[in-house]
Design a protein around this motif. Sequence first.
Motif, PDB file in Angstrom:
ATOM      1  N   PRO B 103      70.842 -82.565  25.620  1.00  0.00           N
ATOM      2  CA  PRO B 103      71.042 -83.433  26.786  1.00  0.00           C
ATOM      3  C   PRO B 103      72.241 -84.359  26.599  1.00  0.00           C
ATOM      4  CG  PRO B 103      69.188 -84.199  25.455  1.00  0.00           C
ATOM      5  CD  PRO B 103      69.599 -82.873  24.896  1.00  0.00           C
ATOM      6  N   ASN B 104      72.737 -84.878  27.677  1.00  0.00           N
ATOM      7  CA  ASN B 104      73.797 -85.877  27.595  1.00  0.00           C
ATOM      8  C   ASN B 104      73.199 -87.260  27.425  1.00  0.00           C
ATOM      9  OD1 ASN B 104      76.080 -84.253  27.823  1.00  0.00           O
ATOM     10  ND2 ASN B 104      75.817 -84.102  30.061  1.00  0.00           N
ATOM     11  N   PHE B 105      73.852 -88.082  26.648  1.00  0.00           N
ATOM     12  CA  PHE B 105      73.391 -89.449  26.455  1.00  0.00           C
ATOM     13  C   PHE B 105      74.395 -90.394  27.079  1.00  0.00           C
ATOM     14  CE2 PHE B 105      71.516 -86.877  23.152  1.00  0.00           C
ATOM     15  CZ  PHE B 105      70.192 -87.291  23.149  1.00  0.00           C
ATOM     16  N   GLU B 106      73.897 -91.355  27.791  1.00  0.00           N
ATOM     17  CA  GLU B 106      74.763 -92.309  28.490  1.00  0.00           C
ATOM     18  C   GLU B 106      75.726 -93.016  27.543  1.00  0.00           C
ATOM     19  OE1 GLU B 106      73.686 -94.841  31.378  1.00  0.00           O
ATOM     20  OE2 GLU B 106      72.673 -93.315  32.598  1.00  0.00           O
ATOM     21  N   ASN B 107      75.157 -93.493  26.476  1.00  0.00           N
ATOM     22  CA  ASN B 107      75.927 -94.380  25.605  1.00  0.00           C
ATOM     23  C   ASN B 107      76.337 -93.743  24.272  1.00  0.00           C
ATOM     24  OD1 ASN B 107      73.321 -94.126  25.004  1.00  0.00           O
ATOM     25  ND2 ASN B 107      72.846 -96.308  24.878  1.00  0.00           N
ATOM     26  N   ARG B 108      76.441 -92.446  24.273  1.00  0.00           N
ATOM     27  CA  ARG B 108      76.845 -91.756  23.051  1.00  0.00           C
ATOM     28  C   ARG B 108      77.666 -90.534  23.412  1.00  0.00           C
ATOM     29  NH1 ARG B 108      72.901 -93.786  19.312  1.00  0.00           N
ATOM     30  NH2 ARG B 108      71.198 -94.225  20.725  1.00  0.00           N
ATOM     31  N   ASN B 109      78.559 -90.160  22.505  1.00  0.00           N
ATOM     32  CA  ASN B 109      79.211 -88.866  22.621  1.00  0.00           C
ATOM     33  C   ASN B 109      78.687 -87.953  21.522  1.00  0.00           C
ATOM     34  OD1 ASN B 109      80.779 -89.251  24.843  1.00  0.00           O
ATOM     35  ND2 ASN B 109      82.608 -89.901  23.693  1.00  0.00           N
ATOM     36  N   ILE B 110      78.223 -86.801  21.903  1.00  0.00           N
ATOM     37  CA  ILE B 110      77.761 -85.840  20.913  1.00  0.00           C
ATOM     38  C   ILE B 110      78.845 -84.786  20.707  1.00  0.00           C
ATOM     39  CG2 ILE B 110      75.946 -84.198  20.305  1.00  0.00           C
ATOM     40  CD1 ILE B 110      74.803 -86.920  20.681  1.00  0.00           C
ATOM     41  N   TYR B 111      79.258 -84.596  19.473  1.00  0.00           N
ATOM     42  CA  TYR B 111      80.286 -83.598  19.191  1.00  0.00           C
ATOM     43  C   TYR B 111      79.726 -82.321  18.596  1.00  0.00           C
ATOM     44  CZ  TYR B 111      83.465 -87.476  20.016  1.00  0.00           C
ATOM     45  OH  TYR B 111      84.130 -88.520  20.585  1.00  0.00           O
ATOM     46  N   THR B 112      78.753 -82.471  17.703  1.00  0.00           N
ATOM     47  CA  THR B 112      78.167 -81.272  17.100  1.00  0.00           C
ATOM     48  C   THR B 112      76.654 -81.409  17.034  1.00  0.00           C
ATOM     49  OG1 THR B 112      78.248 -82.091  14.829  1.00  0.00           O
ATOM     50  CG2 THR B 112      80.188 -80.907  15.627  1.00  0.00           C
ATOM     51  N   ALA B 113      75.998 -80.257  16.972  1.00  0.00           N
ATOM     52  CA  ALA B 113      74.545 -80.242  16.855  1.00  0.00           C
ATOM     53  C   ALA B 113      74.156 -79.214  15.800  1.00  0.00           C
ATOM     54  CB  ALA B 113      73.913 -79.891  18.193  1.00  0.00           C
ATOM     55  N   ASP B 114      73.585 -79.691  14.717  1.00  0.00           N
ATOM     56  CA  ASP B 114      73.109 -78.790  13.662  1.00  0.00           C
ATOM     57  C   ASP B 114      71.611 -78.628  13.824  1.00  0.00           C
ATOM     58  OD1 ASP B 114      75.668 -78.746  12.668  1.00  0.00           O
ATOM     59  OD2 ASP B 114      75.303 -80.394  11.266  1.00  0.00           O
ATOM     60  N   ILE B 115      71.204 -77.412  14.073  1.00  0.00           N
ATOM     61  CA  ILE B 115      69.789 -77.165  14.346  1.00  0.00           C
ATOM     62  C   ILE B 115      69.229 -76.161  13.358  1.00  0.00           C
ATOM     63  CG2 ILE B 115      68.137 -76.373  16.065  1.00  0.00           C
ATOM     64  CD1 ILE B 115      70.181 -77.164  18.191  1.00  0.00           C
ATOM     65  N   LEU B 116      68.235 -76.599  12.616  1.00  0.00           N
ATOM     66  CA  LEU B 116      67.599 -75.714  11.641  1.00  0.00           C
ATOM     67  C   LEU B 116      66.138 -75.508  12.010  1.00  0.00           C
ATOM     68  CD1 LEU B 116      67.866 -74.172   8.955  1.00  0.00           C
ATOM     69  CD2 LEU B 116      67.097 -76.257   7.795  1.00  0.00           C
ATOM     70  N   LEU B 117      65.818 -74.288  12.385  1.00  0.00           N
ATOM     71  CA  LEU B 117      64.442 -73.955  12.736  1.00  0.00           C
ATOM     72  C   LEU B 117      63.777 -73.289  11.542  1.00  0.00           C
ATOM     73  CD1 LEU B 117      65.111 -72.406  16.267  1.00  0.00           C
ATOM     74  CD2 LEU B 117      64.694 -74.799  15.653  1.00  0.00           C
ATOM     75  N   LYS B 118      62.518 -73.641  11.304  1.00  0.00           N
ATOM     76  CA  LYS B 118      61.797 -73.015  10.203  1.00  0.00           C
ATOM     77  C   LYS B 118      60.499 -72.414  10.704  1.00  0.00           C
ATOM     78  CE  LYS B 118      63.569 -76.540   7.129  1.00  0.00           C
ATOM     79  NZ  LYS B 118      63.221 -77.654   6.226  1.00  0.00           N
ATOM     80  N   GLY B 119      60.165 -71.270  10.173  1.00  0.00           N
ATOM     81  CA  GLY B 119      58.941 -70.612  10.584  1.00  0.00           C
ATOM     82  C   GLY B 119      58.816 -69.268   9.902  1.00  0.00           C
ATOM     83  N   GLN B 120      58.201 -68.327  10.608  1.00  0.00           N
ATOM     84  CA  GLN B 120      58.026 -66.996  10.050  1.00  0.00           C
ATOM     85  C   GLN B 120      58.924 -66.005  10.764  1.00  0.00           C
ATOM     86  OE1 GLN B 120      53.653 -66.807  10.425  1.00  0.00           O
ATOM     87  NE2 GLN B 120      53.686 -66.087   8.301  1.00  0.00           N
ATOM     88  N   CYS B 121      59.602 -65.190   9.973  1.00  0.00           N
ATOM     89  CA  CYS B 121      60.490 -64.192  10.566  1.00  0.00           C
ATOM     90  C   CYS B 121      59.695 -62.951  10.964  1.00  0.00           C
ATOM     91  CB  CYS B 121      61.597 -63.812   9.587  1.00  0.00           C
ATOM     92  SG  CYS B 121      61.046 -62.765   8.237  1.00  0.00           S
ATOM     93  N   THR B 122      60.384 -62.043  11.614  1.00  0.00           N
ATOM     94  CA  THR B 122      59.743 -60.823  12.103  1.00  0.00           C
ATOM     95  C   THR B 122      58.961 -60.108  11.006  1.00  0.00           C
ATOM     96  OG1 THR B 122      61.683 -60.598  13.504  1.00  0.00           O
ATOM     97  CG2 THR B 122      60.189 -58.724  13.410  1.00  0.00           C
ATOM     98  N   ASP B 123      59.610 -59.911   9.871  1.00  0.00           N
ATOM     99  CA  ASP B 123      58.981 -59.164   8.783  1.00  0.00           C
ATOM    100  C   ASP B 123      57.747 -59.869   8.231  1.00  0.00           C
ATOM    101  OD1 ASP B 123      60.996 -57.353   9.075  1.00  0.00           O
ATOM    102  OD2 ASP B 123      62.199 -58.147   7.412  1.00  0.00           O
ATOM    103  N   CYS B 124      57.743 -61.174   8.248  1.00  0.00           N
ATOM    104  CA  CYS B 124      56.650 -61.921   7.618  1.00  0.00           C
ATOM    105  C   CYS B 124      55.536 -62.276   8.601  1.00  0.00           C
ATOM    106  CB  CYS B 124      57.193 -63.182   6.960  1.00  0.00           C
ATOM    107  SG  CYS B 124      58.330 -62.848   5.601  1.00  0.00           S
ATOM    108  N   LEU B 125      55.677 -61.852   9.839  1.00  0.00           N
ATOM    109  CA  LEU B 125      54.679 -62.200  10.850  1.00  0.00           C
ATOM    110  C   LEU B 125      53.382 -61.411  10.691  1.00  0.00           C
ATOM    111  CD1 LEU B 125      56.221 -62.795  14.372  1.00  0.00           C
ATOM    112  CD2 LEU B 125      54.825 -64.292  12.967  1.00  0.00           C
ATOM    113  N   SER B 126      53.497 -60.222  10.131  1.00  0.00           N
ATOM    114  CA  SER B 126      52.341 -59.316  10.096  1.00  0.00           C
ATOM    115  C   SER B 126      51.168 -59.860   9.288  1.00  0.00           C
ATOM    116  CB  SER B 126      52.754 -57.968   9.530  1.00  0.00           C
ATOM    117  OG  SER B 126      53.471 -58.143   8.333  1.00  0.00           O
TER     118      SER B 126
END
Lengths: 126, 126
Positions: B103-126
């Motif tokens: 989202p956009n923030f009124e009082n901030r400028n966002i230049y980069t977003a580092d997003i790290l998701l953790k969970g189970q991958c396809t192979d490990c779902l079984s």
Amino acid sequence: MSIKRKTKSLSIILSIFENRDAALSVVDLVEELKGDMNKTTVYRILERLENEGTIHSFSGTNGLKWYAKCHQCSSGHHNDVHPHFECKDCGKVECLEVNISIPNFENRNIYTADILLKGQCTDCLS
Amino acid sequence: MSIKRKTKSLSIILSIFENRDAALSVVDLVEELKGDMNKTTVYRILERLENEGTIHSFSGTNGLKWYAKCHQCSSGHHNDVHPHFECKDCGKVECLEVNISIPNFENRNIYTADILLKGQCTDCLS
DNA sequence: AATATATTTGCAACCAAGTTGCATTAACGA
DNA sequence: TCGTTAATGCAACTTGGTTGCAAATATATT
């Protein structure tokens, strides 16, 4: 679970978080508390406070560890889906009380989402 | 800008990324290349490839540095808004080709977003 | 208040990821 | 093939974070 005792070191760190809203890097905290307590103690108290749900940790630039007061976190389950913001100019880091929506993936389960936004903070925008 | 020479070490690392789609941690890469080249060389070649826009880096759990092939990145400007996914079971890390909207923030400028998701991958779902 | 006991702390040593300086080696253009 | 200059190896270093253990301190019990 470890028994908790209200020690001097603990109250010092607690009061620091109570009086400050921005996040704190462990490195800065250790530096700030030099003279009051050992860095090992700092690390251990932070770990304990995180387990109790008082503060939560996350990674900043270069994987540095940061801690911030919990607002909506309860012991055991941290409500972690808010992003953290790091100002590239002044270095300040803070929690943004916004929910970032993570899509569902057919073939994956997502358990946690660590989101680090970087940019300019309010003070540095001028 | 440094002049680039097509050295043996460079081609080894390049071919590794060409033949693999998942991300690679620098630690693993250094281990894998022990015998072929020095860890300093690994770090330097990765840095160079990142500057050229061939690969991009990000932080995994514990702030460990990872690299992955770039798909939509051009030299100088990385298209960094895709999340990275780390499987908590097998440890595999990969880029997810999805756009997460910040989202956009009124009082901030966002230049980069580092997003790290953790969970189970396809192979490990079984 | 004194004591017992269990938790906290300090300290020093350690570990691992990543960096640096410098001498040596190897690309590559002339 | 030779000379220039970039790339590499190596060893030492920096830094964030952890560990083991002895000493200190908080709390319950008497």
